[in-house]
Design a protein around this motif. Sequence first.
Motif, PDB file in Angstrom:
ATOM      1  N   MET A 204      42.831  40.684  54.331  1.00 24.95           N
ATOM      2  CA  MET A 204      44.028  41.002  53.549  1.00 24.95           C
ATOM      3  C   MET A 204      45.028  39.847  53.595  1.00 24.95           C
ATOM      4  N   TYR A 205      45.209  39.270  54.774  1.00 20.51           N
ATOM      5  CA  TYR A 205      46.132  38.147  54.905  1.00 20.51           C
ATOM      6  C   TYR A 205      45.691  36.973  54.030  1.00 20.51           C
ATOM      7  N   ILE A 206      44.395  36.669  54.065  1.00 21.35           N
ATOM      8  CA  ILE A 206      43.861  35.531  53.304  1.00 21.35           C
ATOM      9  C   ILE A 206      43.999  35.783  51.807  1.00 21.35           C
ATOM     10  N   TRP A 207      43.723  36.999  51.360  1.00 24.18           N
ATOM     11  CA  TRP A 207      43.878  37.317  49.933  1.00 24.18           C
ATOM     12  C   TRP A 207      45.345  37.257  49.509  1.00 24.18           C
ATOM     13  N   ILE A 220      43.561  37.505  39.961  1.00 29.03           N
ATOM     14  CA  ILE A 220      44.730  38.177  40.539  1.00 29.03           C
ATOM     15  C   ILE A 220      44.522  39.686  40.520  1.00 29.03           C
ATOM     16  N   ALA A 221      44.068  40.204  39.372  1.00 32.74           N
ATOM     17  CA  ALA A 221      43.837  41.646  39.241  1.00 32.74           C
ATOM     18  C   ALA A 221      42.761  42.110  40.218  1.00 32.74           C
ATOM     19  N   GLU A 222      41.712  41.303  40.356  1.00 31.69           N
ATOM     20  CA  GLU A 222      40.605  41.639  41.264  1.00 31.69           C
ATOM     21  C   GLU A 222      41.077  41.691  42.714  1.00 31.69           C
ATOM     22  N   VAL A 223      41.835  40.686  43.122  1.00 29.03           N
ATOM     23  CA  VAL A 223      42.310  40.622  44.503  1.00 29.03           C
ATOM     24  C   VAL A 223      43.299  41.746  44.789  1.00 29.03           C
ATOM     25  N   GLY A 228      44.494  46.848  47.483  1.00 33.62           N
ATOM     26  CA  GLY A 228      44.911  48.237  47.346  1.00 33.62           C
ATOM     27  C   GLY A 228      43.909  49.219  47.922  1.00 33.62           C
ATOM     28  N   LYS A 229      42.628  48.862  47.863  1.00 33.29           N
ATOM     29  CA  LYS A 229      41.573  49.772  48.327  1.00 33.29           C
ATOM     30  C   LYS A 229      41.262  49.643  49.813  1.00 33.29           C
ATOM     31  N   MET A 230      41.837  48.652  50.476  1.00 28.62           N
ATOM     32  CA  MET A 230      41.420  48.391  51.851  1.00 28.62           C
ATOM     33  C   MET A 230      42.473  48.765  52.901  1.00 28.62           C
ATOM     34  N   ASP A 231      43.540  49.425  52.490  1.00 29.92           N
ATOM     35  CA  ASP A 231      44.578  49.794  53.454  1.00 29.92           C
ATOM     36  C   ASP A 231      44.015  50.573  54.636  1.00 29.92           C
ATOM     37  N   PHE A 232      43.125  51.537  54.341  1.00 25.31           N
ATOM     38  CA  PHE A 232      42.601  52.374  55.425  1.00 25.31           C
ATOM     39  C   PHE A 232      41.705  51.571  56.365  1.00 25.31           C
TER      40      PHE A 232
END
Length: 380
Positions: A204-207, A220-223, A228-232
Amino acid sequence: MNFKIEKYLLRKAEELAFIKIKNDGEFKLEGYEIPKDGLDVPVKNEVLVKGIKEKTAQDNINTMSIADAMIYIMGIDSQFKYNDEYKKFLNALQNKVDFDAKSYMGYMSRKYFDIGEVTDSLIYLKAFITIYPEDLEGMYHYAIVCQELAKQYQKDSDNEGMNKFLLEALEKLEKVVELDENFALAYYHLGYHYYNQGQYVKSMYIWEEALKLGLEADLIAEVQDNIGKMDFKVQYEEGYSLVFQGKSEEGLEKLLPLEIEHSDWWNLLFMIGLAYKNMNEIEQAKKYFEKILLIKPHQVDTIVELGLCEASTFNMEKAIEYFETAAKIKEDPEILCNLGMAYLNNGELDDATYYIERAYELDPQDEITVSCMRELDKYR
């Protein structure tokens, strides 16, 4: 420069033949002195075959065909014994004629990539970064082609090859951002590498860094979608990191809320169980480990943890049952030692001796096994 994937390229050396050019022979290149003992130079087999068919072998084996094959062998084997001599040859060639080695290697790599010869494409890029190790574009494109080859190995069900090429790509992308911290596309690709390794916080930090540096609109949209999907998953990684740091209560504060929507995620259940076990809440821990076995009946680490839970409450018969089940799935020294020590604590010396000695046979250097052998010796 180190390369993890050379063994997968070495077979391509079979596509080369070597001829010796003599110090006092007809072949001369201004600015380059052939060693006194001569020099073995490579030529691609296809060049030789074409020359034989057309009866013009001597014409085909010219300076450029030799230079091309020199680049090719350097790309195959970074430790080839004549590489330093070949570099001198290429430098002299660049000074003598209108030959740009960088442009040539880039052109050849693109040419082979476009026709689907991805290994050949990589070989030219590998030669490129061997000769020009500080070139960011060359390093970046080398990493991208490594990723493409990883996909091919994955299709062939060669997991070892796939992992080697992925690790090679990761290492070189990290080198790119080390040399240029503003290389946005390198960050974009690195995000996927860290994500696939389960390093969600780092991913997440790298993205986020990639977004700050600027990407094309579709990326940008992809990242943003990925983040958004990886918070959990980020919360999961933070939770299990706390558990491994011995902060099990804090870890559970991160992990338990995730169970509501991810009750069938066995990794999550395992970490919750481990946290409870670390807190000596054994019955709670067992409940979570037992849930995992409903999802994955042969998950060996979970079976071992259940055995350890039973051993911690001195239920040795049940612990032995779990450890025996685990040992049938995976004959691992640590599992065998757990089984042996359970037998020892149950007063069954012969069985304890058998399993601990078997663990020692498998790995006499293992610290746990050596410790168990010492404990066993006290009873013999």
